[in-house]
Design an enzyme around this catalytic site. Structure first.
Site, PDB file in Angstrom:
ATOM      1  CB  CYS A 158      -0.971  -0.042   1.176  1.00 16.82           C
ATOM      2  SG  CYS A 158      -2.272   1.205   1.130  1.00 16.82           S
TER       3      CYS A 158
ATOM      4  CG  ASP B  17      -5.872  -1.188  -5.435  1.00 15.87           C
ATOM      5  OD1 ASP B  17      -6.631  -0.347  -4.920  1.00 15.87           O
ATOM      6  OD2 ASP B  17      -4.695  -1.341  -5.052  1.00 15.87           O
TER       7      ASP B  17
ATOM      8  CG  HIS C  35      -5.761  -1.462  -1.750  1.00 18.20           C
ATOM      9  ND1 HIS C  35      -4.661  -0.964  -2.421  1.00 18.20           N
ATOM     10  CD2 HIS C  35      -5.649  -1.041  -0.459  1.00 18.20           C
ATOM     11  CE1 HIS C  35      -3.924  -0.261  -1.580  1.00 18.20           C
ATOM     12  NE2 HIS C  35      -4.498  -0.294  -0.382  1.00 18.20           N
TER      13      HIS C  35
END
Length: 246
Positions: free
Chosen positions: A125, A183, A214
């Site tokens: 991330c 995502d 994600h």
């Protein structure tokens, strides 16, 4: 390999940065991986991920990425309050602060008896972005970026010329870029923009897009995809075996 863990509080220009260290037991010398967390800092899933890498023969350092903005030891929850606080911290910390964090960790590593002379980076991330940012340091030989947020945006504060994608000429190591096609934080257009900019350089990189959401590497919650996560770990370990054992 069995793992030992300890804590080092490192001085940086923006304050003390708690750093969690996971490495094989014993007194051997190992390559180092700087491992960057999500906005939540070292949660259980991040600690377990770091230990997976460490168990393959690496010293893994997990810094508190927002150390300037929180008390030492802060871990944010995977809930609305934690997400809001983490995103606020992301928008408050200047991107160059991560450069001084990286320099502090690299200087620390070079002083350790267990250091074998090779350093890589990895992250999930925002941590994927911060691993990419670490790759700007000349010591970083291999970097695995998992669904790196904000490479295609201006969310993280930066001065002109300091955005990570404006400093590609500083990257000398190899990159591994891994994404989830479902995502919403990094849509297809954003991924295409990053791919084109990397492709216009001489950087050695590998690019993988999976049918995953994600945070598919996070072993908590409904987005976790254990089968694809295993592939992700194998790809990262393949990169490190080639770049950090020279």
């Amino acid at each position: 390999m069995n793992i030992q863990s300890n804590i080092a509080d490192l001085n940086t220009p923006t304050g003390v940065m708690r750093t969690y260290i996971h490495r094989p037991t014993g007194n051997g010398k190992y390559p180092t991986v700087l491992f960057y967390s999500e906005i939540f800092q070292q949660t259980g899933p991040i600690e377990r991920a770091a230990k997976i890498i460490a168990s393959h023969g690496y010293a893994v350092l997990v810094p508190e990425v927002f150390h300037e903005l929180n008390p030492i030891g802060t871990v944010l929850g995977y809930d609305d309050a934690g997400r809001d606080k983490g995103n606020a911290d992301k928008s408050a910390k200047d991107v160059e602060g991560y450069d001084t964090d990286n320099a502090a960790m690299i200087a620390f590593v070079k002083q350790q008896a267990w250091y074998n002379g090779n350093i890589g980076a990895m992250g999930f991330c925002i941590g994927g972005h911060l691993a990419f940012r670490a790759a700007l340091q000349p010591e970083i030989k291999g970097t695995a970026c998992f669904y790196a947020t904000d490479l295609h945006t201006q969310v993280i504060p930066n001065k002109p010329g300091q955005h990570s994608m404006e400093r590609l000429s500083d990257i000398t190591g190899e990159l591994l870029m891994i994404w989830g096609k479902q995502d919403p934080h990094i849509p297809a257009a954003g991924r295409a923009d990053v791919y084109k900019k990397l492709g216009d350089t001489n950087i050695t990189f590998t690019w993988h897009e999976f049918n995953a959401q994600h945070a598919f590497m996070r072993d908590e919650g409904e987005r976790y995809d254990p089968q694809t996560a295993m592939i992700g770990y194998q790809l990262a370990l393949n990169l490190f075996s080639r770049t950090l054992h020279q």
